[in-house]
Write a protein that holds these residues in place. Structure first.
Motif, PDB file in Angstrom:
ATOM      1  N   ARG A  68       0.818  -1.221   0.000  1.00 46.91           N
ATOM      2  CA  ARG A  68       0.000   0.000   0.000  1.00 46.91           C
ATOM      3  C   ARG A  68       0.851   1.269   0.000  1.00 46.91           C
ATOM      4  NH1 ARG A  68      -5.195   0.007   2.287  1.00 46.91           N
ATOM      5  NH2 ARG A  68      -5.049   2.253   1.938  1.00 46.91           N
ATOM      6  N   GLY A  69       2.163   1.117   0.076  1.00 48.74           N
ATOM      7  CA  GLY A  69       3.036   2.286   0.164  1.00 48.74           C
ATOM      8  C   GLY A  69       2.951   2.977   1.508  1.00 48.74           C
ATOM      9  N   VAL A  70       2.662   2.201   2.562  1.00 47.26           N
ATOM     10  CA  VAL A  70       2.502   2.751   3.911  1.00 47.26           C
ATOM     11  C   VAL A  70       3.815   2.565   4.670  1.00 47.26           C
ATOM     12  CG1 VAL A  70       1.267   2.546   6.102  1.00 47.26           C
ATOM     13  CG2 VAL A  70       0.035   2.289   3.932  1.00 47.26           C
ATOM     14  N   PRO A  71       4.365   3.630   5.251  1.00 41.67           N
ATOM     15  CA  PRO A  71       5.610   3.475   6.007  1.00 41.67           C
ATOM     16  C   PRO A  71       5.411   2.660   7.271  1.00 41.67           C
ATOM     17  CG  PRO A  71       4.738   5.704   6.252  1.00 41.67           C
ATOM     18  CD  PRO A  71       3.906   5.029   5.209  1.00 41.67           C
ATOM     19  N   VAL A  72       6.441   1.888   7.629  1.00 40.42           N
ATOM     20  CA  VAL A  72       6.439   1.084   8.844  1.00 40.42           C
ATOM     21  C   VAL A  72       7.517   1.624   9.772  1.00 40.42           C
ATOM     22  CG1 VAL A  72       6.752  -1.209   9.832  1.00 40.42           C
ATOM     23  CG2 VAL A  72       5.624  -0.960   7.618  1.00 40.42           C
ATOM     24  N   GLN A  73       7.115   1.941  11.001  1.00 42.33           N
ATOM     25  CA  GLN A  73       8.050   2.440  11.998  1.00 42.33           C
ATOM     26  C   GLN A  73       8.225   1.401  13.100  1.00 42.33           C
ATOM     27  OE1 GLN A  73       6.528   6.188  13.417  1.00 42.33           O
ATOM     28  NE2 GLN A  73       6.490   7.127  11.380  1.00 42.33           N
ATOM     29  N   ARG A  74       9.396   1.412  13.733  1.00 48.55           N
ATOM     30  CA  ARG A  74       9.652   0.545  14.868  1.00 48.55           C
ATOM     31  C   ARG A  74       9.620   1.355  16.158  1.00 48.55           C
ATOM     32  NH1 ARG A  74       9.573  -5.093  15.025  1.00 48.55           N
ATOM     33  NH2 ARG A  74      10.215  -5.915  13.004  1.00 48.55           N
TER      34      ARG A  74
END
Length: 264
Positions: A68-74
């Motif tokens: 989806r082009g969604v950023p993933v953060q930790r």
């Protein structure tokens, strides 16, 4: 969408800018996050994964977000629990979903200008999440300009609210301020006539209403709070026959919403 959700809503900053959290409903738990990412009607701003999440669950969520082009953060597991607001069910993952019509009341009133008519429902200590969800659904269906959900005294947009609204809460015109009394004062200052819906008043179906009007719905047991009642321009009621004393607040809200639509 069967998801575990919580509205993440914060006050407007002193500078007047809308906090990003005024725009999001936070979805938490692995299955709800995957459902949000799979729903093309929902705009997902970001996904946050706890640093303890590994293996197949991590890969599945990361792949879905990438698609989806969604950023993933930790973040730390504790940070995810704080952001989700639920330490038992977050499973180390959350997603911020955009609620496009959610707005601080001050911004809504500023955007409204000085001439445009408007119709709003105000919830004054309505405590049952199912009632809140059904009112959001009815008000949205009737095309009202807003439903004021104060940050104090009314449930947050949680799983029961979402379920009762049949998912409409994502797109509902939700307005936010600290308390119902603050909201009534702000709307008065913006030229609204504010009326309580309660027994013993003039009939809502026959009353003369101003172009800008807010109708206040009170608590399921106690009705309108005294602080709010003292600020109202009047009390309006729904006509009752057949020995019926009152309607459930969600039913009354639906009737009120469509009466406001009819008058348009």
């Amino acid at each position: 969408m069967a998801a575990i959700l919580r509205a993440t809503l914060l006050p407007v900053s002193d500078a007047g800018a809308v906090s990003p959290k005024d725009r999001f409903i936070t979805v938490y738990g692995r299955k709800p996050v995957l459902e949000a990412l799979a729903d093309p009607d929902l705009e997902v701003d970001k996904v946050v994964l706890a640093d303890t999440v590994r293996g197949g669950g991590e890969r599945e969520i990361t792949a879905a977000a990438r698609g989806r082009g969604v950023p993933v953060q930790r973040a730390t597991a504790q940070r995810v629990k704080v952001l989700a607001g639920n330490g038992r069910h977050d499973q180390g993952v959350l997603a911020d979903v955009v609620a496009p019509r959610m707005s601080p009341l001050e911004h809504f009133l500023s955007d409204l200008g000085t001439r445009r008519p408007a119709s709003v429902l105000v919830l004054d200590a309505v405590t049952n999440p199912s009632n809140v969800g059904m009112i959001l659904r009815s008000a949205t269906a009737a095309g009202l300009d807003g439903v004021l959900l104060p940050r104090r005294g009314v449930p947050a947009i949680d799983p029961l609210v979402i379920k009762a609204s049949a998912g409409v809460a994502f797109a509902a015109p939700v307005l936010r301020c600290a308390t119902a009394t603050e909201g009534v004062d702000l709307m008065h200052a913006a030229g609204f006539g504010v009326f309580g819906l309660d027994a013993g008043g003039d009939s809502l179906l026959e009353a003369s209403l101003p172009p800008r009007v807010a109708l206040v719905l009170g608590n399921e047991t106690d009705g309108l709070s005294e602080d709010v009642r003292s600020r109202l321009d009047g009390i309006l009621s729904l006509p009752m026959y057949g020995g019926v004393e009152s309607l459930n607040v969600a039913s009354a809200g639906a009737v009120a919403a469509y009466e406001l639509l009819r008058r348009r």
